[in-house]
Write a protein that holds these residues in place. Structure first.
Motif, short mmCIF file in Angstrom:
data_model
loop_
_atom_site.label_atom_id
_atom_site.label_comp_id
_atom_site.label_asym_id
_atom_site.label_seq_id
_atom_site.Cartn_x
_atom_site.Cartn_y
_atom_site.Cartn_z
N GLN A 1 36.03 48.81 55.43
CA GLN A 1 37.12 48.08 54.58
C GLN A 1 36.24 47.13 53.75
O GLN A 1 35.54 46.47 54.10
N ILE A 2 36.80 47.15 52.56
CA ILE A 2 36.43 46.08 51.52
C ILE A 2 37.60 45.19 51.15
O ILE A 2 38.57 45.59 50.93
N LYS A 3 37.43 44.01 50.99
CA LYS A 3 38.47 42.97 50.47
C LYS A 3 38.17 42.32 49.07
O LYS A 3 37.07 42.13 48.79
N PHE A 4 39.39 41.86 48.59
CA PHE A 4 39.36 41.09 47.23
C PHE A 4 40.25 39.87 47.69
O PHE A 4 41.14 39.79 48.26
N PHE A 5 39.64 38.76 47.09
CA PHE A 5 40.32 37.53 47.36
C PHE A 5 40.10 36.72 46.15
O PHE A 5 39.34 36.27 45.61
N LEU A 6 41.47 36.27 45.47
CA LEU A 6 41.50 35.41 44.44
C LEU A 6 42.09 33.99 44.88
O LEU A 6 43.24 33.96 45.37
N HIS A 7 41.16 32.85 44.80
CA HIS A 7 41.57 31.79 45.29
C HIS A 7 42.14 30.71 44.22
O HIS A 7 41.36 30.75 43.22
N TYR A 8 43.22 30.36 44.33
CA TYR A 8 43.80 29.66 43.03
C TYR A 8 44.39 28.28 43.34
O TYR A 8 44.95 27.66 42.62
N ALA A 9 44.18 27.76 44.65
CA ALA A 9 44.84 26.44 45.14
C ALA A 9 43.96 26.01 46.21
O ALA A 9 43.19 26.94 46.95
N CYS A 10 43.97 24.63 46.73
CA CYS A 10 42.95 24.36 47.77
C CYS A 10 43.58 24.40 48.94
O CYS A 10 42.96 23.86 50.00
N GLY A 11 45.06 24.78 49.05
CA GLY A 11 45.73 24.83 50.49
C GLY A 11 46.98 25.13 50.18
O GLY A 11 47.24 25.27 49.06
N GLY A 12 47.60 25.05 51.26
CA GLY A 12 49.17 25.23 51.11
C GLY A 12 49.30 26.66 51.76
O GLY A 12 48.62 27.49 51.96
N PRO A 13 50.85 27.12 51.78
CA PRO A 13 51.12 28.37 52.16
C PRO A 13 50.79 29.25 51.20
O PRO A 13 50.71 30.63 51.45
N ASN A 14 50.35 29.24 49.78
CA ASN A 14 50.21 30.07 48.77
C ASN A 14 48.89 29.58 48.01
O ASN A 14 49.19 28.94 47.08
N PHE A 15 47.84 30.13 48.42
CA PHE A 15 46.71 29.72 47.77
C PHE A 15 45.74 30.84 47.27
O PHE A 15 44.81 30.55 46.45
N GLN A 16 46.16 32.15 47.64
CA GLN A 16 45.42 33.06 47.19
C GLN A 16 45.94 34.40 47.09
O GLN A 16 46.93 34.61 47.61
N THR A 17 45.68 35.28 46.31
CA THR A 17 46.15 36.64 46.50
C THR A 17 44.93 37.38 47.04
O THR A 17 43.87 37.33 46.65
N THR A 18 45.34 38.44 47.83
CA THR A 18 44.34 39.39 48.25
C THR A 18 44.62 40.86 48.17
O THR A 18 45.78 41.29 47.89
N ALA A 19 43.58 41.71 48.42
CA ALA A 19 43.72 43.16 48.31
C ALA A 19 42.81 43.69 49.54
O ALA A 19 41.74 42.93 49.53
N ALA A 20 42.92 44.83 49.99
CA ALA A 20 41.90 45.55 50.83
C ALA A 20 42.03 46.98 50.62
O ALA A 20 43.11 47.55 50.14
N ARG A 21 40.73 47.41 50.79
CA ARG A 21 40.67 49.03 50.56
C ARG A 21 39.80 49.39 51.49
O ARG A 21 38.67 49.14 52.02
N THR A 22 40.10 50.82 52.02
CA THR A 22 39.58 51.69 52.98
C THR A 22 38.56 52.03 52.49
O THR A 22 38.70 53.09 51.39
N ILE A 23 37.05 52.17 52.72
CA ILE A 23 35.84 52.69 52.00
C ILE A 23 34.88 52.53 52.99
O ILE A 23 34.65 51.65 53.99
N ASP A 24 33.84 53.27 52.89
CA ASP A 24 32.77 53.44 53.76
C ASP A 24 31.55 52.37 53.17
O ASP A 24 31.00 52.91 52.17
N THR A 25 31.64 51.13 53.46
CA THR A 25 30.89 50.19 52.93
C THR A 25 29.37 50.44 53.22
O THR A 25 28.53 49.56 52.60
N THR A 26 29.11 51.11 54.13
CA THR A 26 27.70 51.33 54.42
C THR A 26 26.97 52.28 53.42
O THR A 26 25.76 52.58 53.27
#
Length: 273
Positions: free
Chosen positions: A182-207
């Motif tokens: 699995q590989i992941k994407f994280f976009l952080h747009y705040a320093c904390g709180g309940p909503n501070f990032q948008t995320t995604a994940a994809r199944t892929i052979d990272t090796t």
């Protein structure tokens, strides 16, 4: 994950986890001082010869599929020795959350690739780009994680210039975790709180070799794997408000069990207008 952008400052990366819906997660961030402790030596010659040959081809690239035009900056890693000091600043000091050490000895270019190594004691490496320190643009990198200890997490990041961002902006456009499928994407747009990032994940052979890309325009941020779109955030409030630059890191997340030496390889990094 520590974020040195020079020896004067390191910022701990927020620990991020996907929710069951793959949307938003909670985490926190802090800061750690620079350490002057001498890091154990890593066998740089072994890093070059141990399975670090460049990919046979460049694979499917977002830059080609999307027609991004000519490369304007980056590194093909077609030389031998340490990372080019005109292009990269190598990290020194404590590792992620103060665990382990960032050592210049953990990075070596040879066989057509950059290799970042981590040893059994958590001595590992990272570096930040001196080029393309800009707001908006397109970045693409070809990375292979290899058969690694799952306590080592490889990551390709856009990080704020001069470590300055009032919103704790951070774009992790390819991040490995304890799951090599699995590989992941994280976009952080705040320093904390309940909503501070948008995320995604994809199944892929990272090796295996894959191309990971990011397109950042005033309209939003998109992520690609092998030319295929997998992340989109067009919320204006989530946009970084400062210039950003590329970093490459292999971060150690010790869990109390013995750590096996691990590596990540990068074939090239290319920046487009």
């Amino acid at each position: 994950m520590t974020r040195p952008d020079g020896d004067a400052m390191f910022a701990n990366r927020r620990t991020a986890a996907l929710s069951a819906a793959g949307a938003l997660a909670l985490a926190g961030c802090g800061a750690a001082p620079v350490s002057r402790e001498r890091a154990p030596a890593i066998d740089r010659a072994a890093a070059v010869t141990a399975g670090t040959q460049a990919a046979v081809s460049d694979g499917t690239q977002a830059a080609v599929v999307r027609g991004w035009g000519p490369v304007v900056a980056g590194d093909e890693f077609n030389y031998a020795g340490p990372p080019d000091p005109a292009k990269w600043k190598v990290f020194t000091g404590p590792g992620h959350a103060g665990k382990g050490i960032r050592s210049p000895n953990a990075l070596v270019v040879g066989g057509g690739v950059l290799t970042v190594s981590g040893d059994a004691a958590g001595t590992t490496g990272g570096m930040s780009a001196r080029f393309a320190q800009q707001r908006y643009g397109r970045w693409e990198a070809r990375m292979k994680i290899g058969q690694r200890d799952l306590q080592y997490h490889p990551v390709l990041i856009l990080w704020p210039n001069n470590n300055i961002s009032s919103t704790c902006a951070e774009i992790d456009y390819a991040e490995g975790s304890a799951d090599t499928a699995q590989i992941k994407f994280f976009l952080h747009y705040a320093c904390g709180g309940p909503n501070f990032q948008t995320t995604a994940a994809r199944t892929i052979d990272t090796t295996q070799w894959h191309n990971y890309a990011l397109e950042w325009t005033p309209a939003g941020i998109e992520g690609y794997v092998d030319g295929s779109l997998w992340f989109v955030d067009t919320n204006p409030a989530h946009q970084p408000t400062v210039g950003m630059h590329q970093t490459v890191q292999l971060d150690w997340f010790p869990n109390g069990t013995p750590t096996k030496p691990s590596q990540m390889q990068v074939d090239w990094i290319r920046v487009y207008k």
